[in-house]
Design a protein around this motif. Sequence first.
Motif, PDB file in Angstrom:
ATOM      1  N   GLN A 140       0.656  -1.242   0.103  1.00 32.20           N
ATOM      2  CA  GLN A 140       0.057   0.177   0.163  1.00 32.20           C
ATOM      3  C   GLN A 140       1.114   1.294   0.017  1.00 32.20           C
ATOM      4  OE1 GLN A 140      -3.061   0.033   3.209  1.00 32.20           O
ATOM      5  NE2 GLN A 140      -3.384  -1.993   2.891  1.00 32.20           N
ATOM      6  N   GLY A 198       2.169   4.546   1.517  1.00 26.73           N
ATOM      7  CA  GLY A 198       2.215   5.173   2.762  1.00 26.73           C
ATOM      8  C   GLY A 198       1.741   6.618   2.807  1.00 26.73           C
ATOM      9  N   SER A 204       4.766   0.480   0.941  1.00 29.29           N
ATOM     10  CA  SER A 204       4.872   0.115   2.158  1.00 29.29           C
ATOM     11  C   SER A 204       4.281  -1.244   2.399  1.00 29.29           C
ATOM     12  CB  SER A 204       4.487   1.100   3.163  1.00 29.29           C
ATOM     13  OG  SER A 204       4.764   0.392   4.552  1.00 29.29           O
ATOM     14  N   TRP A 216       2.299  -3.520   4.222  1.00 34.30           N
ATOM     15  CA  TRP A 216       1.246  -3.564   5.443  1.00 34.30           C
ATOM     16  C   TRP A 216       1.073  -5.056   5.713  1.00 34.30           C
ATOM     17  CZ3 TRP A 216      -2.071   0.349   7.472  1.00 34.30           C
ATOM     18  CH2 TRP A 216      -1.586   1.672   7.222  1.00 34.30           C
ATOM     19  N   THR A 233      -1.326  -6.775   8.277  1.00 36.85           N
ATOM     20  CA  THR A 233      -2.616  -6.500   9.027  1.00 36.85           C
ATOM     21  C   THR A 233      -2.853  -8.004   9.672  1.00 36.85           C
ATOM     22  OG1 THR A 233      -3.337  -5.078   7.507  1.00 36.85           O
ATOM     23  CG2 THR A 233      -4.999  -5.937   8.685  1.00 36.85           C
ATOM     24  N   GLN A 264       5.996  -3.034  15.015  1.00 38.25           N
ATOM     25  CA  GLN A 264       6.156  -2.418  13.712  1.00 38.25           C
ATOM     26  C   GLN A 264       7.909  -2.277  13.720  1.00 38.25           C
ATOM     27  OE1 GLN A 264       3.458   0.144  11.699  1.00 38.25           O
ATOM     28  NE2 GLN A 264       5.130   1.619  11.675  1.00 38.25           N
ATOM     29  N   THR A 278       4.601  -1.613   7.801  1.00 42.39           N
ATOM     30  CA  THR A 278       3.598  -1.295   8.611  1.00 42.39           C
ATOM     31  C   THR A 278       2.758  -2.447   9.171  1.00 42.39           C
ATOM     32  OG1 THR A 278       3.334   0.899   7.324  1.00 42.39           O
ATOM     33  CG2 THR A 278       1.341   0.346   8.957  1.00 42.39           C
ATOM     34  N   ASP A 325      -0.766  -3.398  11.464  1.00 44.91           N
ATOM     35  CA  ASP A 325      -2.168  -2.941  11.717  1.00 44.91           C
ATOM     36  C   ASP A 325      -2.921  -3.935  12.149  1.00 44.91           C
ATOM     37  OD1 ASP A 325      -4.056  -1.098  11.979  1.00 44.91           O
ATOM     38  OD2 ASP A 325      -4.583  -1.091   9.693  1.00 44.91           O
ATOM     39  N   ARG A 371      -4.571   1.938  12.562  1.00 49.43           N
ATOM     40  CA  ARG A 371      -3.486   2.811  11.795  1.00 49.43           C
ATOM     41  C   ARG A 371      -4.309   3.894  11.009  1.00 49.43           C
ATOM     42  NH1 ARG A 371       1.254   2.396  14.400  1.00 49.43           N
ATOM     43  NH2 ARG A 371       2.131   0.748  14.173  1.00 49.43           N
TER      44      ARG A 371
END
Length: 162
Positions: free
Chosen positions: A31, A33, A39, A41, A43, A69, A89, A91, A96
């Motif tokens: 995704q 940033g 970045s 991500w 999840t 992170q 990242t 999440d 986030r």
Amino acid sequence: MNETKIQRAQAWLETLLQLMALPAPVTAAIQKGIDGEDSLWLTIDHCPLSEAQREKLIGDRGQMIDALQYLGNITLNHNLPKEEQYPLTVDINGYRESRLNELKAIATDIALRVQATGQPEAIEDLSSAERRQMHGFFKEFPLLKTESQGQEPHRQLIVQLA
């Protein structure tokens, strides 16, 4: 970023969650940033976790998820050449995005107040990543400047007229 790096990152976080006695599946996606850069991500699926477990993973003011992170970024990018490193990242349950919206609202309120009164304001209790995001938000207000002052963990962001 190649599929092997993505799978490695996903497996790393799932293993870490198991070691923390918080087993949950992790999805991985590329995704953009806040800085416009790609970045990775990761999840965490919040469904198999209780509310208390989700709160534990986020931590007080996001400290735990920020630490996960940071650990992921250090671990997965260690010894890689700069051009092969990638930002990560972590999440869970939309934390986030929710926190980003909160920070944008805080930045807008403070920007309007500082422009109206001319008085500088300090923003406390931000992580270093959040301070970087806030510096970015305030760039939308050309009449203002920001600077970080103090030492961790009491570092603050000062917003004032340029």
